[in-house]
Design a protein around this motif. Sequence first.
Motif, mmCIF file in Angstrom:
data_model
loop_
_atom_site.group_PDB
_atom_site.id
_atom_site.type_symbol
_atom_site.label_atom_id
_atom_site.label_comp_id
_atom_site.label_asym_id
_atom_site.label_seq_id
_atom_site.Cartn_x
_atom_site.Cartn_y
_atom_site.Cartn_z
ATOM 1 N N PRO A 18 0.820 -1.212 0.000
ATOM 2 C CA PRO A 18 0.000 0.000 0.000
ATOM 3 C C PRO A 18 0.856 1.265 0.000
ATOM 4 O O PRO A 18 2.083 1.209 0.149
ATOM 5 N N TRP A 19 0.203 2.390 -0.124
ATOM 6 C CA TRP A 19 0.866 3.698 -0.124
ATOM 7 C C TRP A 19 1.672 3.908 1.153
ATOM 8 O O TRP A 19 2.705 4.575 1.148
ATOM 9 N N SER A 20 1.226 3.315 2.259
ATOM 10 C CA SER A 20 1.910 3.499 3.549
ATOM 11 C C SER A 20 3.250 2.782 3.633
ATOM 12 O O SER A 20 4.036 3.044 4.539
ATOM 13 N N ILE A 68 8.755 -4.738 -12.227
ATOM 14 C CA ILE A 68 8.085 -3.612 -11.577
ATOM 15 C C ILE A 68 6.673 -3.486 -12.133
ATOM 16 O O ILE A 68 6.452 -3.643 -13.346
ATOM 17 N N CYS A 69 5.729 -3.230 -11.249
ATOM 18 C CA CYS A 69 4.334 -3.064 -11.649
ATOM 19 C C CYS A 69 4.071 -1.589 -11.964
ATOM 20 O O CYS A 69 4.222 -0.730 -11.091
ATOM 21 N N ASN A 70 3.709 -1.310 -13.191
ATOM 22 C CA ASN A 70 3.329 0.042 -13.595
ATOM 23 C C ASN A 70 1.860 0.235 -13.244
ATOM 24 O O ASN A 70 0.998 -0.484 -13.754
ATOM 25 N N ILE A 71 1.583 1.192 -12.361
ATOM 26 C CA ILE A 71 0.221 1.317 -11.850
ATOM 27 C C ILE A 71 -0.454 2.612 -12.272
ATOM 28 O O ILE A 71 0.192 3.623 -12.504
ATOM 29 N N ASP A 72 -1.778 2.509 -12.379
ATOM 30 C CA ASP A 72 -2.607 3.699 -12.490
ATOM 31 C C ASP A 72 -3.433 3.769 -11.217
ATOM 32 O O ASP A 72 -4.086 2.796 -10.830
ATOM 33 N N GLN A 73 -3.374 4.890 -10.541
ATOM 34 C CA GLN A 73 -4.060 5.091 -9.274
ATOM 35 C C GLN A 73 -4.391 6.574 -9.141
ATOM 36 O O GLN A 73 -3.850 7.405 -9.877
ATOM 37 N N PRO A 74 -5.267 6.946 -8.218
ATOM 38 C CA PRO A 74 -5.455 8.373 -7.956
ATOM 39 C C PRO A 74 -4.118 8.991 -7.535
ATOM 40 O O PRO A 74 -3.448 8.471 -6.643
ATOM 41 N N VAL A 75 -3.718 10.041 -8.208
ATOM 42 C CA VAL A 75 -2.400 10.629 -7.966
ATOM 43 C C VAL A 75 -2.511 11.801 -6.995
ATOM 44 O O VAL A 75 -3.154 12.810 -7.291
ATOM 45 N N PHE A 76 -1.888 11.616 -5.846
ATOM 46 C CA PHE A 76 -1.766 12.681 -4.865
ATOM 47 C C PHE A 76 -0.292 13.107 -4.808
ATOM 48 O O PHE A 76 0.532 12.624 -5.592
ATOM 49 N N LYS A 77 0.052 13.977 -3.891
ATOM 50 C CA LYS A 77 1.389 14.575 -3.863
ATOM 51 C C LYS A 77 2.500 13.539 -3.801
ATOM 52 O O LYS A 77 3.516 13.666 -4.477
ATOM 53 N N LYS A 78 2.326 12.476 -3.016
ATOM 54 C CA LYS A 78 3.379 11.477 -2.836
ATOM 55 C C LYS A 78 3.036 10.141 -3.489
ATOM 56 O O LYS A 78 3.499 9.093 -3.053
ATOM 57 N N SER A 79 2.236 10.178 -4.545
ATOM 58 C CA SER A 79 1.853 8.950 -5.239
ATOM 59 C C SER A 79 2.752 8.716 -6.453
ATOM 60 O O SER A 79 3.156 9.668 -7.126
ATOM 61 N N TRP A 103 -10.367 6.881 -2.265
ATOM 62 C CA TRP A 103 -9.082 6.168 -2.274
ATOM 63 C C TRP A 103 -8.440 6.121 -0.892
ATOM 64 O O TRP A 103 -7.964 5.080 -0.442
ATOM 65 N N PHE A 104 -8.416 7.256 -0.203
ATOM 66 C CA PHE A 104 -7.815 7.313 1.126
ATOM 67 C C PHE A 104 -8.859 7.490 2.240
ATOM 68 O O PHE A 104 -8.493 7.691 3.394
ATOM 69 N N ARG A 105 -10.133 7.404 1.879
ATOM 70 C CA ARG A 105 -11.166 7.538 2.910
ATOM 71 C C ARG A 105 -11.116 6.332 3.832
ATOM 72 O O ARG A 105 -11.258 5.196 3.389
ATOM 73 N N GLU A 106 -10.910 6.567 5.102
ATOM 74 C CA GLU A 106 -10.618 5.502 6.066
ATOM 75 C C GLU A 106 -11.685 4.416 6.119
ATOM 76 O O GLU A 106 -11.367 3.226 6.189
ATOM 77 N N LYS A 107 -12.940 4.808 6.060
ATOM 78 C CA LYS A 107 -14.010 3.834 6.200
ATOM 79 C C LYS A 107 -14.619 3.414 4.869
ATOM 80 O O LYS A 107 -15.662 2.757 4.833
ATOM 81 N N ALA A 108 -13.954 3.751 3.774
ATOM 82 C CA ALA A 108 -14.480 3.375 2.455
ATOM 83 C C ALA A 108 -14.377 1.862 2.259
ATOM 84 O O ALA A 108 -13.314 1.280 2.432
#
Length: 203
Positions: A18-20, A68-79, A103-108
């Motif tokens: 994950p992003w984390s 390496i996996c080339n990904i498409d994701q919602p792009v934020f500052k550190k994505s 995408w980053f909504r905790e309870k989504a």
Amino acid sequence: MDVLAKAGKLGAVLLQFPWSFKNTPDDRVYLAKLLEKFSDYPLVLEVRHTSWNTPEVYEWIEERGVGICNIDQPVFKKSIRPQALTTSPVGYVRMHGRNYKDWFREKAPRDERYNYLYSIDELDPWLTRIKEVAKEARETYVVTNNHFRGQAVVNAVEIKAELEEKRVPAPEPLFKVYERLKESAVADEAENKSVTGLLDFQE
């Protein structure tokens, strides 16, 4: 995985983070141990945080034969942004959708996070990237992960049709929900049963 590998059916093992998961000393040690542990398999690494996006990291995994996996994701500052990289004989593209709201909504819920249908215009740049990856790789995998209500299947069919420059088979029930498929596909009744269940359950 051994059964699949011995049968010649294991394309790659995706190590998804994950992003984390960031490029820190502790996480690099963890990743190194993981790559070693699964080194008997063809591996592909998916990371989402931009701290991994360095020439040194790509050189490091290439030396270990890891793709390496080339990904498409919602792009934020550190994505990590869209790319067309290859670091092993296996080329890999994974498209998660662009649902910024959840995408980053905790309870989504998972389904909401990946609830997204790419437009043809959004797919166009990826067609170019897929071709670039395929030129450098022995085999290339393109995975659509925007799976809610069959949207991943729709976009996968559209990508295939564009790459093959012809209409391709698609499960007939999808046409009832996604009329635009008529531009890219023809109904394939052999695939009806499984997709009918999916759409009936999620509508």
